[in-house]
Design a protein around this motif. Structure first.
Motif, short mmCIF file in Angstrom:
data_model
loop_
_atom_site.label_atom_id
_atom_site.label_comp_id
_atom_site.label_asym_id
_atom_site.label_seq_id
_atom_site.Cartn_x
_atom_site.Cartn_y
_atom_site.Cartn_z
N GLU A 159 22.51 -1.91 38.85
CA GLU A 159 23.15 -0.50 38.83
C GLU A 159 24.28 -0.34 38.76
O GLU A 159 24.94 0.61 38.18
CB GLU A 159 22.65 -0.16 40.24
CG GLU A 159 23.25 1.26 41.03
CD GLU A 159 22.52 2.48 40.27
OE1 GLU A 159 23.01 3.63 39.93
OE2 GLU A 159 21.31 2.21 39.45
N HIS A 162 24.90 -0.36 35.00
CA HIS A 162 24.06 0.89 34.49
C HIS A 162 25.32 2.06 34.66
O HIS A 162 25.31 2.90 33.72
CB HIS A 162 22.97 1.32 35.12
CG HIS A 162 22.30 2.53 34.58
ND1 HIS A 162 21.66 2.60 33.55
CD2 HIS A 162 22.34 3.73 35.17
CE1 HIS A 162 21.44 3.97 33.15
NE2 HIS A 162 21.40 4.63 34.31
N CYS A 163 25.98 2.01 35.77
CA CYS A 163 26.86 3.20 35.88
C CYS A 163 28.04 2.76 35.13
O CYS A 163 28.59 4.07 34.56
CB CYS A 163 27.22 2.99 37.54
SG CYS A 163 26.12 3.65 38.68
N ILE A 166 26.91 4.40 31.59
CA ILE A 166 27.10 5.88 31.70
C ILE A 166 28.27 6.46 31.81
O ILE A 166 28.71 7.56 30.86
CB ILE A 166 26.16 6.33 32.94
CG1 ILE A 166 24.73 5.92 32.79
CG2 ILE A 166 26.26 7.78 33.09
CD1 ILE A 166 24.09 6.61 31.52
N GLU A 195 18.99 8.87 29.45
CA GLU A 195 19.23 7.85 30.89
C GLU A 195 18.99 8.67 32.10
O GLU A 195 18.47 8.13 33.09
CB GLU A 195 20.34 7.21 30.65
CG GLU A 195 20.57 6.03 29.42
CD GLU A 195 19.48 4.88 29.65
OE1 GLU A 195 19.39 4.39 30.75
OE2 GLU A 195 19.16 4.25 28.39
N GLU A 196 19.79 9.87 32.13
CA GLU A 196 20.14 10.54 33.38
C GLU A 196 19.70 11.83 33.03
O GLU A 196 20.56 12.76 32.98
CB GLU A 196 21.20 10.27 33.89
CG GLU A 196 21.58 8.93 34.50
CD GLU A 196 22.82 8.57 35.07
OE1 GLU A 196 23.59 9.48 35.29
OE2 GLU A 196 23.14 7.25 35.69
N ARG A 199 21.73 15.12 34.82
CA ARG A 199 23.09 15.25 34.87
C ARG A 199 23.46 16.70 34.38
O ARG A 199 23.56 17.07 32.92
CB ARG A 199 23.57 14.33 33.81
CG ARG A 199 23.88 13.01 34.35
CD ARG A 199 24.94 12.73 35.31
NE ARG A 199 26.22 13.02 34.70
CZ ARG A 199 26.98 12.37 34.19
NH1 ARG A 199 26.64 10.96 33.93
NH2 ARG A 199 28.14 12.49 33.60
N GLU A 233 13.73 16.50 39.45
CA GLU A 233 14.53 15.17 39.93
C GLU A 233 15.10 15.65 41.51
O GLU A 233 15.06 14.56 42.14
CB GLU A 233 15.66 14.95 38.99
CG GLU A 233 15.01 14.27 37.60
CD GLU A 233 14.41 13.09 37.72
OE1 GLU A 233 14.65 12.55 38.54
OE2 GLU A 233 13.67 12.67 36.56
#
Length: 327
Positions: A159, A162-163, A166, A195-196, A199, A233
């Motif tokens: 995590e 990954h952050c 991003i 990925e997200e 957002r 989400e």
């Protein structure tokens, strides 16, 4: 000495030499080696390693598992004639760590080094000279950290990285946008949303980039993607800021163009009554006309047969045998 090349993004892979020859490590040896690589800046007490990597077992068994994994790892990393300690160090107190001068390259280490300071980027103050360095780092991220491993400590590191990934993409998106490279900024933004997808700030950037390049339909469609993603989400609608931008580019609503109601027909009752009266009068007149004609013919016939003249005044009343039409 031949260098090692270790990759932890997308799974575990370790190669040695040129051409690269894969190292064959057991699962437990991979687990231990990955931990030492990711925490490479300090040695670790054996009880900490055993508790972290084999915490589901009792202390004695955990310590035995650690010793076995360490022996197998050293056997692969430091086979004769590689000197002991080239890759793995053991302190006098029994702590185990990675030799900071070990001849190896690690994708995670290069990734973190190239992204140092990237989290401070913003839309207002991008640092353009770092762009190429960041793009190089992003090529190293070939998937989530140690894919296929699900231990708690790995999930935490996964995590964190990954952050960082991003954050780097976000900084790069704003840097390209700041320098007018719309295509690269849009491409980077779409990578983030892959990925997200929740957002919203990135959805708004994409909408604006589409609008700036004359692709209003794409901007409107991106709003719908944003709305669905937030609902699925997070269970929330888009923010007022996003909705305002959407309203500013959306075509105006069409006003209702319903046809006017049909005019009510005029009240024709008087006309219908007059026409009915006229019809009845005509029928009556026609009937009277027929009766007059029949009577006149009968009177004429009777007087002709009797050779008599009609009484005075009646002949004039009879007139001709074919009186004129009433109209």
């Amino acid at each position: 000495m031949e260098r090692l090349s270790v990759h932890l993004f997308g799974g575990f892979r370790a190669d040695r030499g040129m051409p690269p020859q894969p190292l064959h490590l057991t699962r437990t040896a991979q687990h231990l080696f990955a931990y030492l690589l990711l925490h490479r800046r300090r040695p670790h007490p054996r009880e900490v390693l055993a508790g972290t990597l084999w915490g589901e077992t009792d202390d004695e068994k955990g310590r035995a598992c650690l010793n076995t994994a360490l022996w197998r790892l050293r056997k692969v990393l430091e086979p004769p004639p590689v000197p002991r300690g080239t890759f793995l160090l053991t302190t006098s107190s029994g702590e185990v760590g990675l030799n900071p001068d070990a001849p190896l390259t690690l994708d995670v280490a290069a990734f973190e080094e190239n992204l140092r300071g990237v989290s401070a980027w913003s839309e207002a103050t991008p640092d353009p000279w770092e762009t190429s360095r960041v793009e190089k780092a992003l090529t190293l991220y070939q998937g989530e950290l140690l894919a296929g491993f699900y231990e708690d400590w790995i999930l935490e590191e996964r995590e964190r990285l990954h952050c960082l990934y991003i954050d780097a993409l976000t900084g790069l998106m704003y840097a390209h946008k700041h320098h007018g490279n719309v295509a690269r900024s849009l491409e980077t933004a779409l990578r983030i949303l892959k990925e997200e997808p929740f957002r919203e700030d990135v959805h708004l950037v994409v909408m604006r980039l589409y609008q700036e390049t004359g692709q209003r339909f794409m901007a409107l469609r991106q709003y719908e993607k944003c709305r669905r993603s937030l609902e699925e989400e997070l269970g929330i609608p888009p923010s007022e800021k996003t909705r305002r931008f959407y309203e500013s580019i959306r075509p105006p609503r069409r006003t209702s163009s319903k046809p006017p109601p049909p005019l009510e027909p005029p009240d024709d009752a008087p006309l219908r009554h007059a026409l009915a009266t006229l019809k009845h009068a005509l029928e009556t007149l026609e009937r009277v006309h027929r009766d007059v004609m029949e009577a006149a013919r009968t009177v004429s016939r009777l007087f002709e047969e009797g050779h008599q003249s009609p009484p005075d005044g009646e002949s004039s009343a009879l007139g001709s045998s074919e009186p004129s039409e009433p109209f």
